[in-house]
Each structure stands twice: as structure tokens, then as C-alpha cells.
Design a protein around this motif. Structure first.
Motif, PDB file in Angstrom:
ATOM      1  N   MET A 206      -9.173  -3.608 -19.706  1.00 46.48           N
ATOM      2  CA  MET A 206      -9.666  -4.770 -20.250  1.00 46.48           C
ATOM      3  C   MET A 206     -10.371  -5.615 -19.169  1.00 46.48           C
ATOM      4  O   MET A 206      -9.841  -5.596 -17.972  1.00 46.48           O
ATOM      5  N   LYS A 207     -11.332  -6.153 -19.315  1.00 44.90           N
ATOM      6  CA  LYS A 207     -12.015  -7.119 -18.255  1.00 44.90           C
ATOM      7  C   LYS A 207     -11.412  -8.388 -17.988  1.00 44.90           C
ATOM      8  O   LYS A 207     -10.619  -8.807 -18.811  1.00 44.90           O
ATOM      9  N   PHE A 208     -11.481  -8.936 -17.041  1.00 40.71           N
ATOM     10  CA  PHE A 208     -10.727 -10.257 -16.566  1.00 40.71           C
ATOM     11  C   PHE A 208     -10.942 -11.158 -17.811  1.00 40.71           C
ATOM     12  O   PHE A 208      -9.875 -11.866 -17.955  1.00 40.71           O
ATOM     13  N   ASP A 209     -12.209 -11.402 -18.229  1.00 45.24           N
ATOM     14  CA  ASP A 209     -12.321 -12.502 -19.301  1.00 45.24           C
ATOM     15  C   ASP A 209     -11.663 -12.141 -20.603  1.00 45.24           C
ATOM     16  O   ASP A 209     -11.742 -13.081 -21.322  1.00 45.24           O
TER      17      ASP A 209
ATOM     18  N   PHE B  49      -8.649 -11.256 -20.774  1.00 47.85           N
ATOM     19  CA  PHE B  49      -7.093 -11.551 -20.742  1.00 47.85           C
ATOM     20  C   PHE B  49      -7.064 -13.352 -20.944  1.00 47.85           C
ATOM     21  O   PHE B  49      -7.983 -13.844 -20.427  1.00 47.85           O
ATOM     22  N   SER B  50      -5.885 -13.485 -21.681  1.00 48.50           N
ATOM     23  CA  SER B  50      -5.527 -14.934 -21.726  1.00 48.50           C
ATOM     24  C   SER B  50      -4.274 -15.032 -21.205  1.00 48.50           C
ATOM     25  O   SER B  50      -3.225 -14.426 -21.363  1.00 48.50           O
ATOM     26  N   ILE B  51      -4.120 -16.477 -20.614  1.00 49.63           N
ATOM     27  CA  ILE B  51      -2.623 -16.888 -20.168  1.00 49.63           C
ATOM     28  C   ILE B  51      -1.837 -16.801 -21.665  1.00 49.63           C
ATOM     29  O   ILE B  51      -2.279 -17.275 -22.555  1.00 49.63           O
ATOM     30  N   GLY B  52      -0.590 -16.272 -21.676  1.00 44.74           N
ATOM     31  CA  GLY B  52       0.358 -16.216 -22.456  1.00 44.74           C
ATOM     32  C   GLY B  52       0.208 -14.848 -23.286  1.00 44.74           C
ATOM     33  O   GLY B  52       1.030 -14.529 -24.133  1.00 44.74           O
TER      34      GLY B  52
ATOM     35  N   LYS C  40       3.658 -10.310 -19.639  1.00 42.67           N
ATOM     36  CA  LYS C  40       3.200 -11.661 -19.970  1.00 42.67           C
ATOM     37  C   LYS C  40       2.185 -11.987 -18.698  1.00 42.67           C
ATOM     38  O   LYS C  40       2.607 -12.195 -17.538  1.00 42.67           O
ATOM     39  N   VAL C  41       0.978 -12.273 -19.464  1.00 41.41           N
ATOM     40  CA  VAL C  41      -0.104 -12.941 -18.222  1.00 41.41           C
ATOM     41  C   VAL C  41       0.200 -14.405 -18.411  1.00 41.41           C
ATOM     42  O   VAL C  41       0.424 -14.899 -18.990  1.00 41.41           O
ATOM     43  N   ILE C  42       0.707 -14.637 -16.808  1.00 45.13           N
ATOM     44  CA  ILE C  42       0.986 -15.918 -16.404  1.00 45.13           C
ATOM     45  C   ILE C  42       0.101 -16.837 -15.595  1.00 45.13           C
ATOM     46  O   ILE C  42       0.293 -17.966 -15.664  1.00 45.13           O
TER      47      ILE C  42
ATOM     48  N   LEU D  21      -5.654 -11.812 -11.596  1.00 44.05           N
ATOM     49  CA  LEU D  21      -4.866 -12.022 -12.823  1.00 44.05           C
ATOM     50  C   LEU D  21      -3.505 -11.804 -12.269  1.00 44.05           C
ATOM     51  O   LEU D  21      -3.347 -10.608 -11.757  1.00 44.05           O
ATOM     52  N   THR D  22      -2.808 -12.664 -12.869  1.00 43.51           N
ATOM     53  CA  THR D  22      -1.007 -12.527 -12.693  1.00 43.51           C
ATOM     54  C   THR D  22      -0.410 -12.284 -13.655  1.00 43.51           C
ATOM     55  O   THR D  22      -0.472 -12.780 -14.709  1.00 43.51           O
ATOM     56  N   VAL D  23       0.297 -11.122 -13.869  1.00 44.92           N
ATOM     57  CA  VAL D  23       1.342 -10.786 -14.781  1.00 44.92           C
ATOM     58  C   VAL D  23       2.773 -10.877 -14.441  1.00 44.92           C
ATOM     59  O   VAL D  23       3.211 -10.479 -13.246  1.00 44.92           O
TER      60      VAL D  23
END
Length: 141
Positions: free
Chosen positions: A1-4, A6-9, A102-104, A116-118
Motif C-alpha cells: 500500500m502507498k503512504f496515502d 493508510f489511515s490512522i486507526g 494498528k496505524v497510529i 508511517l508509524t504502526v
């Protein structure tokens, strides 16, 4: 997946991985040769009453399971940081581990990439948490 993408949560769950006595011994023999990981007789007399996996092994398995979801795929550029690493419970031979990711956090830093932090939370077959840590990676947009 590209950075964009991913969504927080966003939350993902990995497949299971059964940790064997052989896995623990091979990893520890090379990277963490302490008696609690490689000397069965001595480990049986210790606090955990047997061999346990190295915490670094548990971290490595957790990351392996995350990578195998292929969510980063070819879009990962590099890992940049690890924070809040916690080894919560021992991992024993024959434990079956899975990870909830979880994307945080996410921050765009360049026109073509972002950080991106998970949070990885690793559970055994009894749904007891054994490991938790945060990983940040540079991801292409």
C-alpha cells in the motif's frame, strides 16, 4: 500500500506462527546465547521453568508476520525508528503467535514519501499479549 492509502486507526491481523523449540534454540544460539534460551536443564530450574524465546526473537517474528501481510509491499523505502518496545510475557516452545497492527501516526515529509508509524501487539494462542512495540517506516506515496 502507498503512504496515502493508510489511515490512522487502520488495523490489520497477521497469520499465526507456531514457535518451535528448534526455532528458539537456533535464533538464540546465534543472536542471544543466554541459558534461558538454549540450556533446557538450567532453564527448567529458573523463573520460567523452561526454555523461553529471546525477546529479540519475539520482536523479529512479530515484524516478519507484519511484513508477510504485504501491506508495505514494494512501497517501503526504509525502516527509520522503533519505540516503546515491551516484552510483556515469555514466549515458550509451541506457542502460536499472531500480531495485531494498528496505524497510529503518519506524516508526509516529502512530495514522494511519508513516515508511517504502526503499533505491533503480539498475542499467543491464549490471546495473552506477549510483545508490544511501535515501528516507523518511510513509505512511498
Amino acid at each position: 500500500m502507498k503512504f496515502d492509502e493508510f489511515s490512522i486507526g487502520d488495523t490489520f491481523t497477521t497469520n499465526d506462527y507456531k514457535v518451535t523449540d528448534k526455532d528458539i534454540h537456533e535464533f538464540a544460539s546465534e543472536f542471544d546465547p543466554q541459558y534461558i534460551h538454549i540450556d533446557k536443564k538450567k532453564a527448567e530450574q529458573g523463573r520460567f521453568k523452561g526454555i523461553i524465546a529471546s525477546g529479540i526473537h519475539t520482536l523479529s517474528l512479530s515484524f516478519k508476520l507484519w511484513v508477510e501481510t504485504k501491506k508495505y509491499g514494494e512501497d517501503i523505502i526504509a525502516g527509520t525508528q522503533m519505540n516503546n518496545i515491551k516484552f510483556i510475557k515469555p514466549v515458550f516452545p509451541n506457542d502460536s503467535l499472531h500480531v495485531v497492527i494498528k496505524v497510529i501516526d503518519k506524516h508526509s515529509i516529502k512530495p514522494d514519501s511519508g513516515l508511517l508509524t504502526v503499533r505491533l501487539s503480539t498475542f499467543n494462542q491464549d490471546d495473552d499479549i506477549v510483545f508490544k512495540g511501535e515501528l516507523t517506516a518511510l513509505i512511498a506515496k
